[in-house]
Scaffold this active site. Structure first.
Site, PDB file in Angstrom:
ATOM      1  N   MET A 136      -8.747   8.508   0.071  1.00 38.14           N
ATOM      2  CA  MET A 136      -9.477   9.003   1.251  1.00 38.14           C
ATOM      3  C   MET A 136      -9.983  10.414   0.980  1.00 38.14           C
ATOM      4  SD  MET A 136      -6.921   7.825   4.279  1.00 38.14           S
ATOM      5  CE  MET A 136      -6.083   6.222   4.239  1.00 38.14           C
ATOM      6  N   MET A 157     -12.002   4.854   0.228  1.00 42.78           N
ATOM      7  CA  MET A 157     -12.539   5.193   1.553  1.00 42.78           C
ATOM      8  C   MET A 157     -13.208   6.552   1.410  1.00 42.78           C
ATOM      9  SD  MET A 157      -9.279   3.836   3.695  1.00 42.78           S
ATOM     10  CE  MET A 157      -8.251   3.777   2.227  1.00 42.78           C
ATOM     11  N   ASP A 191      -4.770   3.765  -1.774  1.00 43.19           N
ATOM     12  CA  ASP A 191      -5.751   4.184  -0.769  1.00 43.19           C
ATOM     13  C   ASP A 191      -6.276   5.572  -1.080  1.00 43.19           C
ATOM     14  OD1 ASP A 191      -5.938   2.037   1.209  1.00 43.19           O
ATOM     15  OD2 ASP A 191      -3.783   2.391   1.463  1.00 43.19           O
ATOM     16  N   SER A 228       0.846  -1.192   0.000  1.00 45.26           N
ATOM     17  CA  SER A 228       0.000   0.000   0.000  1.00 45.26           C
ATOM     18  C   SER A 228       0.879   1.239   0.000  1.00 45.26           C
ATOM     19  CB  SER A 228      -0.892   0.010   1.244  1.00 45.26           C
ATOM     20  OG  SER A 228      -1.310   1.331   1.504  1.00 45.26           O
ATOM     21  N   ASP A 242      -6.375  -5.794   5.377  1.00 42.20           N
ATOM     22  CA  ASP A 242      -5.736  -4.482   5.266  1.00 42.20           C
ATOM     23  C   ASP A 242      -5.621  -3.851   6.651  1.00 42.20           C
ATOM     24  OD1 ASP A 242      -4.834  -2.010   4.425  1.00 42.20           O
ATOM     25  OD2 ASP A 242      -6.643  -1.480   3.302  1.00 42.20           O
ATOM     26  N   HIS A 259      -8.696   1.288  -3.279  1.00 41.15           N
ATOM     27  CA  HIS A 259      -9.501   1.131  -2.071  1.00 41.15           C
ATOM     28  C   HIS A 259     -10.125   2.486  -1.770  1.00 41.15           C
ATOM     29  CE1 HIS A 259      -9.372   0.337   2.596  1.00 41.15           C
ATOM     30  NE2 HIS A 259     -10.604   0.434   2.138  1.00 41.15           N
TER      31      HIS A 259
HETATM   32  C1  DX5 Z   1      -5.667   2.260   6.010  1.00 45.52           C
HETATM   33  C2  DX5 Z   1      -5.413   1.795   4.612  1.00 45.52           C
HETATM   34  C3  DX5 Z   1      -4.354   0.789   4.493  1.00 45.52           C
HETATM   35  C4  DX5 Z   1      -3.017   1.191   5.037  1.00 45.52           C
HETATM   36  C5  DX5 Z   1      -2.497   0.008   5.780  1.00 45.52           C
HETATM   37  O1  DX5 Z   1      -6.829   3.000   6.047  1.00 45.52           O
HETATM   38  O2  DX5 Z   1      -6.566   1.260   4.034  1.00 45.52           O
HETATM   39  O3  DX5 Z   1      -4.228   0.272   3.174  1.00 45.52           O
HETATM   40  O4  DX5 Z   1      -2.087   1.561   4.081  1.00 45.52           O
HETATM   41  O5  DX5 Z   1      -1.347   0.396   6.416  1.00 45.52           O
HETATM   42  P1  DX5 Z   1      -0.480  -0.582   7.308  1.00 45.52           P
HETATM   43  O6  DX5 Z   1      -0.115  -1.757   6.494  1.00 45.52           O
HETATM   44  O7  DX5 Z   1       0.679   0.293   7.639  1.00 45.52           O
HETATM   45  O8  DX5 Z   1      -1.300  -0.936   8.524  1.00 45.52           O
HETATM   46 ZN    ZN Z   2      -6.353   0.191   2.098  1.00 44.73          ZN
END
Ligand code: DX5
Ligand code: ZN
Length: 221
Positions: free
Chosen positions: A43, A74, A41, A14, A178, A72
């Site tokens: 957001m 969010m 990711d 990620s 994740d 992904h």
């Molecule tokens: C968090 C993201 C993840 C994030 C995970 O909201 O969806 O994809 O990058 O990070 P780690 O692997 O550092 O927990």
């Molecule tokens: Zn993610």
């Protein structure tokens, strides 16, 4: 570029923990480690209390990488933005069940747009919320931290939902996890039936990314 068929365990770095000012170079590094997918990711500062990248940045990255773009979202109202992300070049879109009232319609729409589709559930959301939708997906994402930030503590109770999700979807749909995935937590989630391991901090916060990816792979062999 297709979502790898089930039967293999895939590490999906990620970029949230990468250097966002050098994203193309960062992605090239993991491409050299023979990963098939990169996790992007997105957001919006509304569905989650953080803001990252959107279609503009993703469309620029597309020119620099042949990896499968696992996005992904969010974000609130994911259906309104689906076309924009597909046009930008993502190969897969995961959206949150908490953010979409008509998840089955969005899955159909994504398939119509030519990308694979995934549903995601937050740590607090019960598996029941996705049980009718999950079989229509190509991948189901189980959050093992609260979405919004990297490098958080793995939530062991949330990870147990992978067992139920795997029962629902059977062997032919990928089950992704994740949050807090590293060489210590990998054997736990793979034992529960996960086959797609998102890892941000455990890859991009390490100086030797290739070794970091290999360490995750070796931990579940
Ligand atoms: C968090 C993201 C993840 C994030 C995970 O909201 O969806 O994809 O990058 O990070 P780690 O692997 O550092 O927990
Ligand atoms: Zn993610």
């Amino acid at each position: 570029m297709e979502l790898p068929k089930t039967g293999t365990v895939e590490v999906v770095p990620s970029v949230l923990s990468a250097d966002f000012a050098r994203l193309a170079d960062e992605i090239a590094q993991i491409e050299a480690a023979d990963v098939k997918m990169v996790h992007l990711d997105v957001m919006d500062g509304h569905f989650v209390p953080n803001i990252t990248i959107g279609p503009v940045v993703i469309s620029k990255l597309r020119k620099y990488s042949k990896l499968f773009f696992d996005s992904h979202l969010m974000i609130s109202q994911p259906a309104e933005y689906a076309e924009k992300f597909v046009e930008a070049g993502v190969n897969h879109i995961t959206f949150h069940v908490e953010a979409e009232e008509k998840p089955l319609e969005l899955i159909d729409k994504l398939h119509g747009l030519g990308v694979t589709a995934g549903i995601c559930l937050n740590p607090e959301t019960p598996v029941e919320a996705i049980k009718d939708v999950a079989p229509h997906c190509d991948m189901v994402l189980v959050m093992t931290v609260r979405p919004g930030f990297g490098a958080q503590q793995f939530m062991a109770e949330a990870a147990k939902k992978v067992i139920k999700v795997r029962e629902i979807v059977g062997p032919d749909i990928r089950v992704e996890v994740d949050g807090g995935i590293d060489p210590e937590t990998t054997p736990i989630v793979v034992g529960y039936g996960a086959d797609t391991l998102v890892a941000g901090n455990a890859v991009f916060a390490q100086t030797d990314r290739l070794a970091a990816i290999e360490a995750i792979r070796q931990s579940c062999r």
